[in-house]
Design a protein around this motif. Structure first.
Motif, PDB file in Angstrom:
ATOM      1  N   MET A   1       0.914  -0.942   0.178  1.00 36.67           N
ATOM      2  CA  MET A   1      -0.213   0.014   0.043  1.00 36.67           C
ATOM      3  C   MET A   1       0.974   1.318   0.129  1.00 36.67           C
ATOM      4  O   MET A   1       1.921   1.167   0.597  1.00 36.67           O
ATOM      5  CB  MET A   1      -0.811   0.109   1.260  1.00 36.67           C
ATOM      6  N   LYS A   2       0.437   2.166  -0.623  1.00 38.54           N
ATOM      7  CA  LYS A   2       1.258   3.432  -0.885  1.00 38.54           C
ATOM      8  C   LYS A   2       0.279   4.809  -0.364  1.00 38.54           C
ATOM      9  O   LYS A   2      -0.898   4.436  -0.310  1.00 38.54           O
ATOM     10  CB  LYS A   2       1.398   3.629  -2.258  1.00 38.54           C
ATOM     11  N   ASN A   3       1.041   5.640   0.181  1.00 47.17           N
ATOM     12  CA  ASN A   3       0.442   6.736   0.625  1.00 47.17           C
ATOM     13  C   ASN A   3       0.935   8.197   0.500  1.00 47.17           C
ATOM     14  O   ASN A   3       2.117   8.189   0.038  1.00 47.17           O
ATOM     15  CB  ASN A   3       0.012   6.679   2.155  1.00 47.17           C
ATOM     16  N   ILE A   4       0.162   9.098   0.438  1.00 43.01           N
ATOM     17  CA  ILE A   4       0.791  10.554   0.293  1.00 43.01           C
ATOM     18  C   ILE A   4       0.498  11.422   1.308  1.00 43.01           C
ATOM     19  O   ILE A   4       0.492  12.503   1.200  1.00 43.01           O
ATOM     20  CB  ILE A   4       0.104  10.979  -1.116  1.00 43.01           C
ATOM     21  N   VAL A   5       0.722  10.691   2.498  1.00 45.87           N
ATOM     22  CA  VAL A   5       0.599  11.373   3.773  1.00 45.87           C
ATOM     23  C   VAL A   5       1.677  12.527   3.937  1.00 45.87           C
ATOM     24  O   VAL A   5       1.422  13.744   4.407  1.00 45.87           O
ATOM     25  CB  VAL A   5       0.902  10.431   4.934  1.00 45.87           C
ATOM     26  N   ARG A   6       2.983  12.169   3.586  1.00 47.83           N
ATOM     27  CA  ARG A   6       3.964  13.226   3.747  1.00 47.83           C
ATOM     28  C   ARG A   6       3.853  14.455   2.734  1.00 47.83           C
ATOM     29  O   ARG A   6       4.046  15.623   3.282  1.00 47.83           O
ATOM     30  CB  ARG A   6       5.345  12.531   3.370  1.00 47.83           C
ATOM     31  N   GLU A   7       3.202  14.104   1.440  1.00 54.14           N
ATOM     32  CA  GLU A   7       2.979  15.350   0.602  1.00 54.14           C
ATOM     33  C   GLU A   7       1.777  16.200   1.366  1.00 54.14           C
ATOM     34  O   GLU A   7       1.931  17.332   1.247  1.00 54.14           O
ATOM     35  CB  GLU A   7       2.698  14.997  -0.718  1.00 54.14           C
ATOM     36  N   ILE A  35       7.043   6.611   5.390  1.00 55.77           N
ATOM     37  CA  ILE A  35       8.035   5.872   4.528  1.00 55.77           C
ATOM     38  C   ILE A  35       7.385   4.302   4.284  1.00 55.77           C
ATOM     39  O   ILE A  35       8.331   3.456   3.869  1.00 55.77           O
ATOM     40  CB  ILE A  35       9.273   5.610   5.367  1.00 55.77           C
ATOM     41  N   ASN A  36       6.234   3.950   4.362  1.00 57.81           N
ATOM     42  CA  ASN A  36       5.332   2.889   4.068  1.00 57.81           C
ATOM     43  C   ASN A  36       5.743   1.754   4.767  1.00 57.81           C
ATOM     44  O   ASN A  36       5.900   0.527   4.106  1.00 57.81           O
ATOM     45  CB  ASN A  36       5.609   2.767   2.513  1.00 57.81           C
ATOM     46  N   LYS A  55      -9.993  12.711   1.202  1.00 53.24           N
ATOM     47  CA  LYS A  55     -10.652  11.439   1.383  1.00 53.24           C
ATOM     48  C   LYS A  55      -9.587  10.236   1.571  1.00 53.24           C
ATOM     49  O   LYS A  55      -8.436  10.420   1.114  1.00 53.24           O
ATOM     50  CB  LYS A  55     -11.306  11.036   0.234  1.00 53.24           C
ATOM     51  N   VAL A  56      -9.851   9.317   2.176  1.00 51.53           N
ATOM     52  CA  VAL A  56      -8.898   8.076   2.595  1.00 51.53           C
ATOM     53  C   VAL A  56      -8.439   7.666   1.329  1.00 51.53           C
ATOM     54  O   VAL A  56      -7.304   7.411   1.125  1.00 51.53           O
ATOM     55  CB  VAL A  56      -9.564   7.048   3.453  1.00 51.53           C
ATOM     56  N   ARG A  61      -3.641   4.094  -1.304  1.00 55.20           N
ATOM     57  CA  ARG A  61      -3.751   3.546  -2.518  1.00 55.20           C
ATOM     58  C   ARG A  61      -3.084   2.115  -2.409  1.00 55.20           C
ATOM     59  O   ARG A  61      -1.978   1.943  -1.815  1.00 55.20           O
ATOM     60  CB  ARG A  61      -3.362   4.294  -3.605  1.00 55.20           C
ATOM     61  N   LEU A  62      -4.022   1.104  -2.886  1.00 57.85           N
ATOM     62  CA  LEU A  62      -3.536  -0.242  -3.163  1.00 57.85           C
ATOM     63  C   LEU A  62      -2.561  -0.191  -4.374  1.00 57.85           C
ATOM     64  O   LEU A  62      -2.699   0.437  -5.305  1.00 57.85           O
ATOM     65  CB  LEU A  62      -4.543  -1.237  -3.318  1.00 57.85           C
ATOM     66  N   GLU A  63      -1.474  -0.941  -3.958  1.00 57.84           N
ATOM     67  CA  GLU A  63      -0.464  -1.521  -5.186  1.00 57.84           C
ATOM     68  C   GLU A  63      -1.127  -2.814  -5.874  1.00 57.84           C
ATOM     69  O   GLU A  63      -1.984  -3.367  -5.196  1.00 57.84           O
ATOM     70  CB  GLU A  63       0.607  -1.378  -4.431  1.00 57.84           C
TER      71      GLU A  63
END
Lengths: 68, 151
Positions: A1-7, A35-36, A55-56, A61-63
């Motif tokens: 799973m990836k995320n853009i929390v940092r951005e 850092i996933n 939104k969540v 996002r699923l990889e």
């Protein structure tokens, strides 16, 4: 799973400590999510998306490897 | 987590582990009696010898139980911020410690089997070592993940 929390956190000009305080976790948890290395629970993911005003599904996002 | 003690017990635990272990080892290696003899001379009377033995035993009890209490404080005290990642790391660390202990038990008993009588004389040492190894492994991994890897 990836995320853009940092951005998203940087867009809001928040430090890791500030975001951690907003959602009630430690700074290390925010760091390891960014850092996933750690996949948050549903509750924490919802709290993060609320704190970041997104939104969540926009943040997490699923990889291809996650799809069963 | 319902069964954790307050965070303030971490520091006393971190002090009690090395001090308790050192005192326990001093007793095991016979240094307590040597220190007593150095300061108070050889026990010429029976009751002095008894006093020395009592001091030795008290040092062993204090040292050993301080060591165990220190491990308890470090293992079961809360982190400053208790969140889901800390709880998951705690669970993973218990699993890790169980693996390490099981592997050590297998190696230890193989060693005893191979060494025969020489190995059997070390059995008590191994048994104590296996117990302590579990907790030391847990403490090491838990703190490494939280305070080194994801600092």
């Amino acid at each position: 799973m990836k995320n853009i929390v940092r951005e998203e956190r940087l867009k809001k000009e928040l430090t890791q400590v500030q975001l951690a305080d907003l959602v009630g976790v430690s700074r290390q948890t925010i760091f390891s999510i960014e850092i996933n290395k750690y996949i948050p629970s549903v509750v924490l993911a919802l709290k993060l998306s609320k704190a970041l005003g997104k939104k969540v599904e926009d943040i997490f996002r699923l990889e291809a490897s996650d799809k069963g | 987590m319902k069964f954790l003690i307050p965070h303030r017990y971490k520091k006393p635990g971190a002090i009690m582990i090395p001090l308790g272990f050192t005192l326990w080892m001093l007793m095991q290696l016979g240094y307590i009696k040597k220190i007593l003899v150095y300061f108070f001379g050889e026990p010429e009377l029976n009751y002095v010898s008894t006093v020395y033995n009592i001091v030795n035993a008290v040092a062993a009890v204090i040292g050993f139980f301080s060591f165990l209490a220190g491990i308890f404080f470090i293992t079961f005290s809360k982190e400053r911020v208790e969140d889901e990642m800390v709880q998951r790391t705690r669970l993973d660390s218990f699993q890790f410690a169980a693996y390490i202990q099981l592997i050590a038990v297998i190696i230890g008993f193989l060693f005893i089997l191979i060494m025969g009588e020489k190995g059997e004389s070390r059995l008590m040492f191994f048994l104590a070592f296996f117990i302590i190894l579990f907790w030391i492994s847990f403490i090491a991994r838990f703190n490494y993940i939280l305070h080194v890897k994801y600092r």
